[in-house]
Design a protein around this motif. Structure first.
Motif, PDB file in Angstrom:
ATOM      1  N   ASN A 124     -32.695  38.131  70.550  1.00 19.97           N
ATOM      2  CA  ASN A 124     -32.739  36.870  71.270  1.00 19.97           C
ATOM      3  C   ASN A 124     -31.598  35.978  70.802  1.00 19.97           C
ATOM      4  N   PHE A 125     -30.979  35.266  71.727  1.00 19.14           N
ATOM      5  CA  PHE A 125     -29.856  34.409  71.375  1.00 19.14           C
ATOM      6  C   PHE A 125     -30.216  33.423  70.275  1.00 19.14           C
ATOM      7  N   THR A 126     -31.465  33.003  70.213  1.00 18.94           N
ATOM      8  CA  THR A 126     -31.863  32.013  69.214  1.00 18.94           C
ATOM      9  C   THR A 126     -31.786  32.556  67.792  1.00 18.94           C
ATOM     10  N   GLU A 127     -31.613  33.873  67.635  1.00 21.66           N
ATOM     11  CA  GLU A 127     -31.351  34.427  66.314  1.00 21.66           C
ATOM     12  C   GLU A 127     -29.920  34.136  65.877  1.00 21.66           C
ATOM     13  N   ASN A 128     -29.067  33.754  66.833  1.00 22.64           N
ATOM     14  CA  ASN A 128     -27.672  33.405  66.551  1.00 22.64           C
ATOM     15  C   ASN A 128     -27.529  31.925  66.253  1.00 22.64           C
ATOM     16  N   ARG A 129     -28.141  31.102  67.091  1.00 19.47           N
ATOM     17  CA  ARG A 129     -28.182  29.651  66.916  1.00 19.47           C
ATOM     18  C   ARG A 129     -29.238  29.107  67.859  1.00 19.47           C
ATOM     19  N   ARG A 186     -24.934  30.864  58.765  1.00 19.10           N
ATOM     20  CA  ARG A 186     -25.303  32.179  59.283  1.00 19.10           C
ATOM     21  C   ARG A 186     -24.924  33.281  58.300  1.00 19.10           C
ATOM     22  N   ALA A 187     -23.788  33.117  57.614  1.00 21.18           N
ATOM     23  CA  ALA A 187     -23.342  34.135  56.665  1.00 21.18           C
ATOM     24  C   ALA A 187     -24.323  34.296  55.504  1.00 21.18           C
ATOM     25  N   LYS A 188     -25.061  33.237  55.191  1.00 21.71           N
ATOM     26  CA  LYS A 188     -26.042  33.287  54.105  1.00 21.71           C
ATOM     27  C   LYS A 188     -27.406  33.758  54.581  1.00 21.71           C
ATOM     28  N   SER A 189     -27.551  33.949  55.875  1.00 25.28           N
ATOM     29  CA  SER A 189     -28.835  34.318  56.456  1.00 25.28           C
ATOM     30  C   SER A 189     -29.126  35.795  56.233  1.00 25.28           C
ATOM     31  N   ASN A 190     -30.408  36.145  56.214  1.00 20.90           N
ATOM     32  CA  ASN A 190     -30.814  37.542  56.141  1.00 20.90           C
ATOM     33  C   ASN A 190     -30.794  38.205  57.512  1.00 20.90           C
ATOM     34  N   ASN A 191     -30.463  37.430  58.541  1.00 19.62           N
ATOM     35  CA  ASN A 191     -30.458  37.957  59.909  1.00 19.62           C
ATOM     36  C   ASN A 191     -29.099  37.723  60.560  1.00 19.62           C
ATOM     37  N   ASP A 192     -28.036  37.940  59.793  1.00 17.28           N
ATOM     38  CA  ASP A 192     -26.676  37.740  60.287  1.00 17.28           C
ATOM     39  C   ASP A 192     -26.172  39.048  60.910  1.00 17.28           C
ATOM     40  N   PHE A 193     -26.792  39.459  62.026  1.00 18.46           N
ATOM     41  CA  PHE A 193     -26.513  40.776  62.583  1.00 18.46           C
ATOM     42  C   PHE A 193     -25.084  40.915  63.090  1.00 18.46           C
ATOM     43  N   VAL A 194     -24.447  39.801  63.482  1.00 15.59           N
ATOM     44  CA  VAL A 194     -23.070  39.872  63.973  1.00 15.59           C
ATOM     45  C   VAL A 194     -22.141  40.301  62.846  1.00 15.59           C
ATOM     46  N   ASN A 195     -22.180  39.598  61.729  1.00 16.26           N
ATOM     47  CA  ASN A 195     -21.305  39.931  60.610  1.00 16.26           C
ATOM     48  C   ASN A 195     -21.740  41.205  59.899  1.00 16.26           C
ATOM     49  N   ALA A 253     -16.173  32.475  54.607  1.00  9.89           N
ATOM     50  CA  ALA A 253     -17.572  32.913  54.586  1.00  9.89           C
ATOM     51  C   ALA A 253     -17.705  34.425  54.774  1.00  9.89           C
ATOM     52  N   PHE A 254     -16.919  34.984  55.689  1.00  9.31           N
ATOM     53  CA  PHE A 254     -17.022  36.428  55.911  1.00  9.31           C
ATOM     54  C   PHE A 254     -16.515  37.203  54.705  1.00  9.31           C
ATOM     55  N   LEU A 255     -15.399  36.786  54.127  1.00  2.00           N
ATOM     56  CA  LEU A 255     -14.855  37.476  52.970  1.00  2.00           C
ATOM     57  C   LEU A 255     -15.816  37.418  51.785  1.00  2.00           C
ATOM     58  N   ILE A 256     -16.498  36.300  51.635  1.00  6.15           N
ATOM     59  CA  ILE A 256     -17.482  36.176  50.553  1.00  6.15           C
ATOM     60  C   ILE A 256     -18.619  37.169  50.762  1.00  6.15           C
ATOM     61  N   LYS A 257     -19.045  37.314  52.004  1.00  3.81           N
ATOM     62  CA  LYS A 257     -20.121  38.258  52.302  1.00  3.81           C
ATOM     63  C   LYS A 257     -19.643  39.691  52.117  1.00  3.81           C
ATOM     64  N   LEU A 258     -18.409  39.981  52.520  1.00  2.00           N
ATOM     65  CA  LEU A 258     -17.849  41.318  52.326  1.00  2.00           C
ATOM     66  C   LEU A 258     -17.728  41.636  50.840  1.00  2.00           C
ATOM     67  N   LEU A 259     -17.286  40.658  50.054  1.00  2.00           N
ATOM     68  CA  LEU A 259     -17.173  40.845  48.611  1.00  2.00           C
ATOM     69  C   LEU A 259     -18.525  41.209  48.003  1.00  2.00           C
ATOM     70  N   ALA A 260     -19.573  40.516  48.423  1.00  2.00           N
ATOM     71  CA  ALA A 260     -20.912  40.798  47.911  1.00  2.00           C
ATOM     72  C   ALA A 260     -21.344  42.219  48.262  1.00  2.00           C
ATOM     73  N   ARG A 261     -21.025  42.661  49.473  1.00  2.00           N
ATOM     74  CA  ARG A 261     -21.391  44.023  49.887  1.00  2.00           C
ATOM     75  C   ARG A 261     -20.619  45.064  49.071  1.00  2.00           C
ATOM     76  N   LEU A 262     -19.327  44.837  48.851  1.00  2.00           N
ATOM     77  CA  LEU A 262     -18.534  45.774  48.063  1.00  2.00           C
ATOM     78  C   LEU A 262     -19.087  45.883  46.641  1.00  2.00           C
ATOM     79  N   LYS A 263     -19.472  44.757  46.074  1.00  3.75           N
ATOM     80  CA  LYS A 263     -20.052  44.779  44.725  1.00  3.75           C
ATOM     81  C   LYS A 263     -21.388  45.512  44.724  1.00  3.75           C
TER      82      LYS A 263
END
Length: 359
Positions: free
Chosen positions: A3-8, A101-110, A163-173
């Motif tokens: 649902n779009f409301t999961e985005n905003r 959104r980057a800090k969300s547990n439901n950031d399906f786009v990123n 924000a995206f790079l921070i999330k990518l960094l966390a995933r790489l770690k």
């Protein structure tokens, strides 16, 4: 079905949309006498027609007679674009949304983007290690005991707050993937200043002209190429800054996608249309992106439309959609979900994911 409301929220989407319209008017009133004429941003031809419907009755739009690309023409110059991203409120609203959104547990786009990037990084590291082993078999080199001493360099263009790079960094770690240096550039200094992650390097650079004196293995950008005055100069600069076989990863709206075609650029929308000056200046799609990549020296590694919100956006703005699409509101949820699945499968979603590999 997503649902779009999961985005905003719908309320926030309308607030951002309305602010975008107001900011578009500000740029027109302040800079329109300095707008510049240009050739088609995809095929570089000057053979075009002006579309009868201007954006918000102000911005002229053109359609190329050669490749059918739609683009803003004349378009804002760099001074107008710089003012827009550094001073207009809609961009701060978006940055705040993206950081949340980057800090969300439901950031399906990123999450989708990160999964694809991690696959490419592991593929690249595997190839480099294989090449190294082959070299060591041919030469009597001393073994340093490190199977992964190749440093990969990744640059995000249009990184905003990082924000995206921070999330990518966390995933790489989390996946214990080492040897990847993360950098980003943007022209929005306010956004850059808000990043506090010391392991990421952010710089204020122009996308079309940056040169850091080194080459990158990955250059990524999300929802950026549609914003640029000169996408060809941009992609040529990326090519010059990529290693041989390096990857150019991007997303962009699909101008032929279901939601984009169903809800016009002058309708009330939940997200920006593929053409939406002074923000979206160039409308890309699976047809012209293949040509654009190949023309500029890239192999089309991946072109897909993994978007999952077309049907939901249409349902949430059903009064705005083309009459031919309105009957989806009468279908049950299972049928609506099937329409979205088929739309994505046929590369008909309004969200496009592309990977080009430098030839």
């Amino acid at each position: 079905m997503k649902n779009f409301t999961e985005n905003r929220s719908i309320d926030l989407a309308h607030k951002i949309f309305n602010q975008r319209i107001e900011d578009s008017k500000i740029i027109w009133n302040k800079f329109s006498d300095k707008f510049i004429l240009r050739n088609c941003p995809v095929c570089d031809n000057d053979d075009y027609i002006e579309l009868p419907e201007k954006f918000i009755n102000l911005y002229p739009l053109a359609q190329c007679n050669i490749c059918q690309t739609i683009y803003s023409n004349p378009c804002p110059n760099f001074e107008a674009i710089s003012y827009y991203y550094n001073n207009c409120l809609c961009n701060q609203m978006l940055h705040d949304l993206f950081k949340k959104r980057a800090k969300s547990n439901n950031d399906f786009v990123n999450d989708y983007r990160i999964n694809k990037l991690v696959e490419l990084i592991l593929e690249k590291q595997s190839k480099l290690n294989s090449d190294k082993k082959d070299d060591e078999d041919d030469e009597d080199d001393e073994d340093d005991g490190d199977d992964n001493d190749h440093q990969l360099n990744l640059l995000e263009i249009g990184c905003g707050t990082g924000a995206f790079l921070i999330k990518l960094l966390a995933r790489l770690k989390a996946d214990k993937i080492t040897g990847v240096n993360l950098c980003g550039i943007d022209i929005d200094q306010n956004a850059l200043d808000s990043c506090t992650e010391p392991e990421i390097t952010l710089m204020n650079n122009n996308a079309e002209t940056f040169d850091h004196g080194r080459q990158y293995d990955f250059v990524i950008n999300f929802e950026l190429i549609e914003h640029l005055i000169d996408p060809t100069t941009f992609i040529q600069n990326i090519k010059n800054n990529l290693t041989d076989g390096g990857y150019f990863v991007m997303t962009t709206p699909n101008s032929l996608g279901l939601e984009t075609k169903a809800i016009g650029y002058n309708s009330t929308r939940l997200i920006a249309h593929a053409i939406f000056p002074p923000m979206h200046l160039n409308a890309f799609n699976p047809r012209n992106i293949y040509y654009f990549l190949i023309k500029n020296g890239f192999k089309a590694h991946t072109v897909s439309t993994p978007g999952c919100l077309d049907v939901s956006i249409c349902l949430n703005t059903i009064d705005e959609v083309d009459p031919i699409i309105k009957p989806i509101a009468d279908l049950d949820e299972k049928a609506q979900e099937m329409i979205q699945t088929v739309t994505t499968y046929l590369d008909g979603s309004s969200h496009m994911f592309c990977v080009g590999q430098k030839i």
